[in-house]
Design a protein around this motif. Sequence first.
Motif, PDB file in Angstrom:
ATOM      1  N   PHE A  14      34.942  30.812 -83.434  1.00  0.00           N
ATOM      2  CA  PHE A  14      35.821  31.511 -84.597  1.00  0.00           C
ATOM      3  C   PHE A  14      37.249  31.028 -84.325  1.00  0.00           C
ATOM      4  CE2 PHE A  14      38.151  35.178 -85.694  1.00  0.00           C
ATOM      5  CZ  PHE A  14      37.919  35.281 -87.252  1.00  0.00           C
ATOM      6  N   LEU A  15      37.600  30.993 -83.259  1.00  0.00           N
ATOM      7  CA  LEU A  15      39.174  30.758 -82.850  1.00  0.00           C
ATOM      8  C   LEU A  15      39.416  29.388 -83.588  1.00  0.00           C
ATOM      9  CD1 LEU A  15      40.319  32.113 -79.381  1.00  0.00           C
ATOM     10  CD2 LEU A  15      40.932  33.159 -81.796  1.00  0.00           C
ATOM     11  N   ALA A  16      38.306  28.387 -83.083  1.00  0.00           N
ATOM     12  CA  ALA A  16      38.777  27.007 -83.647  1.00  0.00           C
ATOM     13  C   ALA A  16      38.807  26.933 -85.059  1.00  0.00           C
ATOM     14  CB  ALA A  16      37.722  26.028 -82.963  1.00  0.00           C
ATOM     15  N   LEU A  17      37.881  27.636 -85.797  1.00  0.00           N
ATOM     16  CA  LEU A  17      37.865  27.637 -87.310  1.00  0.00           C
ATOM     17  C   LEU A  17      38.987  28.358 -87.992  1.00  0.00           C
ATOM     18  CD1 LEU A  17      36.065  27.212 -89.760  1.00  0.00           C
ATOM     19  CD2 LEU A  17      35.031  29.397 -89.519  1.00  0.00           C
ATOM     20  N   SER A  18      39.377  29.408 -87.370  1.00  0.00           N
ATOM     21  CA  SER A  18      40.418  30.179 -87.859  1.00  0.00           C
ATOM     22  C   SER A  18      41.913  29.107 -87.599  1.00  0.00           C
ATOM     23  CB  SER A  18      40.807  31.412 -86.981  1.00  0.00           C
ATOM     24  OG  SER A  18      39.863  32.187 -87.223  1.00  0.00           O
ATOM     25  N   ALA A  19      41.825  28.387 -86.364  1.00  0.00           N
ATOM     26  CA  ALA A  19      42.866  27.673 -86.243  1.00  0.00           C
ATOM     27  C   ALA A  19      42.921  26.441 -87.213  1.00  0.00           C
ATOM     28  CB  ALA A  19      43.031  27.112 -84.706  1.00  0.00           C
ATOM     29  N   MET A  20      41.821  25.809 -87.291  1.00  0.00           N
ATOM     30  CA  MET A  20      41.912  24.794 -88.274  1.00  0.00           C
ATOM     31  C   MET A  20      42.159  25.116 -89.796  1.00  0.00           C
ATOM     32  SD  MET A  20      41.526  22.102 -86.286  1.00  0.00           S
ATOM     33  CE  MET A  20      41.185  20.976 -87.764  1.00  0.00           C
ATOM     34  N   VAL A  21      41.735  26.349 -90.127  1.00  0.00           N
ATOM     35  CA  VAL A  21      42.243  26.640 -91.550  1.00  0.00           C
ATOM     36  C   VAL A  21      43.825  27.130 -91.623  1.00  0.00           C
ATOM     37  CG1 VAL A  21      42.033  28.770 -93.221  1.00  0.00           C
ATOM     38  CG2 VAL A  21      39.981  27.845 -92.105  1.00  0.00           C
ATOM     39  N   SER A  22      44.091  27.556 -90.426  1.00  0.00           N
ATOM     40  CA  SER A  22      45.573  27.917 -90.380  1.00  0.00           C
ATOM     41  C   SER A  22      46.720  26.569 -90.481  1.00  0.00           C
ATOM     42  CB  SER A  22      45.989  28.759 -89.059  1.00  0.00           C
ATOM     43  OG  SER A  22      45.477  30.031 -89.219  1.00  0.00           O
ATOM     44  N   LEU A  23      45.952  25.727 -89.601  1.00  0.00           N
ATOM     45  CA  LEU A  23      46.691  24.385 -89.782  1.00  0.00           C
ATOM     46  C   LEU A  23      46.802  23.565 -91.096  1.00  0.00           C
ATOM     47  CD1 LEU A  23      45.791  22.839 -86.141  1.00  0.00           C
ATOM     48  CD2 LEU A  23      48.211  23.155 -87.049  1.00  0.00           C
ATOM     49  N   ILE A  24      45.650  23.639 -91.807  1.00  0.00           N
ATOM     50  CA  ILE A  24      45.214  22.771 -92.917  1.00  0.00           C
ATOM     51  C   ILE A  24      45.720  23.741 -94.072  1.00  0.00           C
ATOM     52  CG2 ILE A  24      43.704  21.810 -94.249  1.00  0.00           C
ATOM     53  CD1 ILE A  24      42.101  21.142 -91.682  1.00  0.00           C
ATOM     54  N   LEU A  25      45.504  24.828 -94.296  1.00  0.00           N
ATOM     55  CA  LEU A  25      45.870  25.607 -95.458  1.00  0.00           C
ATOM     56  C   LEU A  25      46.529  26.965 -95.079  1.00  0.00           C
ATOM     57  CD1 LEU A  25      42.085  25.489 -96.997  1.00  0.00           C
ATOM     58  CD2 LEU A  25      44.287  24.340 -97.649  1.00  0.00           C
ATOM     59  N   PRO A  26      47.709  26.916 -94.215  1.00  0.00           N
ATOM     60  CA  PRO A  26      48.312  28.123 -93.861  1.00  0.00           C
ATOM     61  C   PRO A  26      48.757  29.199 -94.855  1.00  0.00           C
ATOM     62  CG  PRO A  26      49.836  26.354 -93.900  1.00  0.00           C
ATOM     63  CD  PRO A  26      48.874  25.708 -94.334  1.00  0.00           C
ATOM     64  N   SER A  27      48.788  28.820 -96.114  1.00  0.00           N
ATOM     65  CA  SER A  27      49.284  29.888 -97.338  1.00  0.00           C
ATOM     66  C   SER A  27      47.784  30.538 -97.412  1.00  0.00           C
ATOM     67  CB  SER A  27      49.534  29.079 -98.429  1.00  0.00           C
ATOM     68  OG  SER A  27      48.728  28.114 -99.041  1.00  0.00           O
ATOM     69  N   THR A  28      46.699  29.835 -97.273  1.00  0.00           N
ATOM     70  CA  THR A  28      45.284  30.741 -97.568  1.00  0.00           C
ATOM     71  C   THR A  28      45.425  31.718 -96.342  1.00  0.00           C
ATOM     72  OG1 THR A  28      44.263  28.760 -98.566  1.00  0.00           O
ATOM     73  CG2 THR A  28      42.760  30.451 -97.513  1.00  0.00           C
ATOM     74  N   ASN A  47      55.171  29.577 -88.956  1.00  0.00           N
ATOM     75  CA  ASN A  47      54.697  30.490 -87.619  1.00  0.00           C
ATOM     76  C   ASN A  47      53.318  30.341 -87.417  1.00  0.00           C
ATOM     77  OD1 ASN A  47      57.109  31.247 -86.402  1.00  0.00           O
ATOM     78  ND2 ASN A  47      57.580  32.805 -88.144  1.00  0.00           N
ATOM     79  N   ILE A  48      52.489  30.334 -88.912  1.00  0.00           N
ATOM     80  CA  ILE A  48      51.016  30.428 -88.752  1.00  0.00           C
ATOM     81  C   ILE A  48      50.515  28.902 -88.271  1.00  0.00           C
ATOM     82  CG2 ILE A  48      49.133  29.923 -90.448  1.00  0.00           C
ATOM     83  CD1 ILE A  48      50.470  32.171 -92.381  1.00  0.00           C
ATOM     84  N   ARG A  49      50.968  28.049 -88.423  1.00  0.00           N
ATOM     85  CA  ARG A  49      50.839  26.767 -87.915  1.00  0.00           C
ATOM     86  C   ARG A  49      51.012  26.749 -86.316  1.00  0.00           C
ATOM     87  NH1 ARG A  49      52.947  23.513 -92.870  1.00  0.00           N
ATOM     88  NH2 ARG A  49      50.856  23.172 -94.058  1.00  0.00           N
ATOM     89  N   VAL A  50      52.155  27.179 -85.925  1.00  0.00           N
ATOM     90  CA  VAL A  50      52.329  27.289 -84.565  1.00  0.00           C
ATOM     91  C   VAL A  50      51.322  28.133 -83.942  1.00  0.00           C
ATOM     92  CG1 VAL A  50      54.041  28.216 -82.678  1.00  0.00           C
ATOM     93  CG2 VAL A  50      54.922  26.517 -84.697  1.00  0.00           C
ATOM     94  N   SER A  51      50.837  29.457 -84.523  1.00  0.00           N
ATOM     95  CA  SER A  51      50.001  30.058 -83.744  1.00  0.00           C
ATOM     96  C   SER A  51      48.625  29.356 -83.862  1.00  0.00           C
ATOM     97  CB  SER A  51      49.690  31.504 -84.739  1.00  0.00           C
ATOM     98  OG  SER A  51      50.945  32.195 -84.683  1.00  0.00           O
ATOM     99  N   ALA A  52      48.292  28.531 -84.777  1.00  0.00           N
ATOM    100  CA  ALA A  52      46.903  27.720 -85.103  1.00  0.00           C
ATOM    101  C   ALA A  52      47.089  26.862 -83.567  1.00  0.00           C
ATOM    102  CB  ALA A  52      47.021  27.011 -85.968  1.00  0.00           C
ATOM    103  N   GLY A  53      48.273  26.343 -83.298  1.00  0.00           N
ATOM    104  CA  GLY A  53      48.509  25.374 -82.175  1.00  0.00           C
ATOM    105  C   GLY A  53      48.174  26.190 -80.967  1.00  0.00           C
TER     106      GLY A  53
END
Length: 128
Positions: A14-28, A47-53
């Motif tokens: 779940f975390l990996a999926l959430s992180a990938m969505v956050s990295l690729i589609l942060p506005s979503t 900030n969303i991308r950094v959190s995903a990282g």
Amino acid sequence: DRQVRLLLRLGAAFLALSAMVSLILPSTMAQLLGLPLDIAPQFTLWNIRVSAGLLLPLAGFMALAAAFLPERALRQSGAIVAFFSALLALLMALAPSPWGWGRIAFILIAALFTLLALKALRGRLRHR
């Protein structure tokens, strides 16, 4: 033992999926969480991308923990998952953003992980 391992693997996925969505589609992800993009959207998206990282290595660690940690360390990991899942659900519920289906889904998922972790820990305590 098996329940905590499964919980860690599910949490990692779940975390990996959430992180990938956050990295690729942060506005979503911002829309799902009800975060405003009308004031300084570049900072919010960054900030969303950094959190995903930060979430990606955590997901990796959870998967490795499920595969390799001994029983006592698994119990401790389950306790950490229970605490931080409950904290995440609370923070999402108190977030100063509009309610939407994405935010509600994240709260429910965090609450579910809290309950599953407590159930797994209770099962481990019974079988000691």
